[in-house]
Design an enzyme around this catalytic site. Sequence first.
Site, short mmCIF file in Angstrom:
data_model
loop_
_atom_site.label_atom_id
_atom_site.label_comp_id
_atom_site.label_asym_id
_atom_site.label_seq_id
_atom_site.Cartn_x
_atom_site.Cartn_y
_atom_site.Cartn_z
N HIS A 41 0.82 -1.25 -0.04
CA HIS A 41 0.13 0.14 0.14
C HIS A 41 0.86 1.18 -0.02
O HIS A 41 1.59 1.72 1.05
CB HIS A 41 -0.84 -0.11 1.19
CG HIS A 41 -1.71 1.37 1.38
ND1 HIS A 41 -1.79 1.90 2.55
CD2 HIS A 41 -2.83 1.61 0.53
CE1 HIS A 41 -2.92 2.82 2.40
NE2 HIS A 41 -3.35 2.74 1.03
N ARG A 42 0.65 2.06 -1.00
CA ARG A 42 1.63 3.31 -1.23
C ARG A 42 3.28 2.75 -1.19
O ARG A 42 3.94 3.69 -0.65
CB ARG A 42 1.30 4.37 -0.30
CG ARG A 42 -0.03 4.76 -0.25
CD ARG A 42 -0.64 5.69 0.90
NE ARG A 42 -1.90 5.67 1.18
CZ ARG A 42 -2.59 6.32 2.11
NH1 ARG A 42 -1.87 7.09 3.13
NH2 ARG A 42 -3.81 6.36 2.37
N GLU A 68 0.89 -0.40 -4.59
CA GLU A 68 -0.06 0.81 -4.91
C GLU A 68 0.44 2.14 -5.03
O GLU A 68 1.46 2.33 -4.10
CB GLU A 68 -1.24 0.51 -4.00
CG GLU A 68 -2.41 1.24 -4.23
CD GLU A 68 -2.51 2.53 -3.21
OE1 GLU A 68 -3.65 3.56 -3.43
OE2 GLU A 68 -1.54 2.82 -2.53
N ASP A 70 -0.94 6.73 -5.42
CA ASP A 70 -2.00 7.53 -5.81
C ASP A 70 -1.20 8.61 -6.75
O ASP A 70 -0.05 9.21 -6.51
CB ASP A 70 -2.05 8.37 -4.23
CG ASP A 70 -2.48 7.26 -3.53
OD1 ASP A 70 -3.60 6.50 -3.51
OD2 ASP A 70 -1.63 6.76 -2.42
N HIS A 83 -1.00 11.10 -1.70
CA HIS A 83 -2.12 10.51 -1.49
C HIS A 83 -3.09 11.78 -1.20
O HIS A 83 -4.26 11.68 -1.56
CB HIS A 83 -2.19 9.67 -0.26
CG HIS A 83 -3.48 9.34 0.39
ND1 HIS A 83 -4.14 10.02 1.40
CD2 HIS A 83 -4.22 8.23 0.19
CE1 HIS A 83 -5.09 9.43 1.72
NE2 HIS A 83 -5.40 8.40 1.00
N GLU A 142 -3.75 4.26 -8.45
CA GLU A 142 -5.05 4.77 -8.01
C GLU A 142 -5.04 6.27 -8.52
O GLU A 142 -4.40 7.14 -8.27
CB GLU A 142 -5.24 4.94 -6.63
CG GLU A 142 -6.42 5.46 -6.11
CD GLU A 142 -6.69 5.43 -4.65
OE1 GLU A 142 -7.91 6.24 -4.29
OE2 GLU A 142 -5.89 4.80 -3.83
N LYS A 144 -6.52 9.58 -7.88
CA LYS A 144 -6.83 10.17 -6.88
C LYS A 144 -7.50 11.32 -6.85
O LYS A 144 -6.94 12.24 -7.53
CB LYS A 144 -5.71 10.31 -5.58
CG LYS A 144 -5.81 10.48 -4.22
CD LYS A 144 -6.28 9.14 -3.67
CE LYS A 144 -6.89 9.25 -2.09
NZ LYS A 144 -7.36 7.95 -1.78
N ASP A 271 0.21 -2.27 4.35
CA ASP A 271 1.18 -1.54 4.57
C ASP A 271 2.48 -2.39 4.87
O ASP A 271 3.69 -1.80 4.72
CB ASP A 271 1.01 -0.51 5.65
CG ASP A 271 -0.20 0.42 5.50
OD1 ASP A 271 -0.43 0.68 4.33
OD2 ASP A 271 -0.51 1.02 6.58
#
Length: 363
Positions: A41-42, A68, A70, A83, A142, A144, A271
């Site tokens: 995640h990120r 991932e 953003d 993000h 993503e 955003k 994460d």
Amino acid sequence: MKKIRSKFLTAVVLIIGIAVMFPVTNAFASTSGSTPVNVAHRGASGQAPENTLAAFDKAIEFNADYFELDVQMTKDGKLILMHDTTVDRTTDGTGAIKDLTFEEIRRLDAGSWFDQSFAGETVPTLGEALDRYKGKIGILIELKNPELYPGIEQKVADELLKRNMGTTDNSDIIVQSFNWESIKQFHEILPSVSTGVLISNAQTIEGKITNEQLTSFQTYADYANPNKGLLDQDTVDRIHQHKLKTWPYTVTDREWAVRLTEWGVDGIITDYPILINMPASATTIKTLVERFEGKELSSTEAHSLKVHLTAVSQYEEKGLHEKVIKHMNGFNTLLNQQKENGLISDRAFNVLLDEATFLIGKW
């Protein structure tokens, strides 16, 4: 011949006995028998500043399948990775992304907020991430807040096509958003790229993802990726019945990782990739301690924790139930003392305590 057969049978009995005493444990042996795709995640944002090259590098180092990121757009039309809609939380600057130029954002420090060891980390562009990681790891993009950035769907598509990443051979690229209309638009622009809809609690009907919604998603998306709290066995099954895959977000503890896997999700956005690719054990917790060491706890404090974990690993191998629990309780006591004395970050404390508590429960 009888002696050989007798020795063979003895060996078989011995092997079976060992398997019963010390079963192979796989924290992610789901009812479907598959292991979820591991999505950082990120980037590996639990152990590096989110949406930076450092976090993406960690995702590869920690053996994630995807990371991932953003995407948002600056005042002068550059696609950057962040993000929040402002730079305030994750840099030393202030202001809305849409009101700042790329050069203004590029000068900011995007690492120190996380830890001083990441000082000087910059905000990357989408193009930089695609160039650096193409072919090395899957990328979940993503869009955003695309409603703030007219034309961002076409710009992202152009970046992919420029690198020949918009063909059916590039299944390692997925584009998703909470803005479902934006995903419809992206799908029309570049239908060969897999797409997903992110689903928040506010987008459900009385807390449920409905069959009507899933039927609609089918027409333009391949993934339905909800907040993990929206899932149960029935919802996972219904998503699959609609020929969609599901990668729920955001997992930060072992209990949720195991629960989701048992329900048969296709991937998990986390994460901490270690929660997906390593089973619950003292060795896994020791690896986490080593990753926090020097940043979120000192080498001295890390050493004290690892002494307990080394002993627990030996007791695990021998199946000594009481000793495992005793030493893990000692580990938790030490962890709480470090927290009370301000010797460990809240983030590291919470992750290690969750993992230790899960391991105690397992035994």
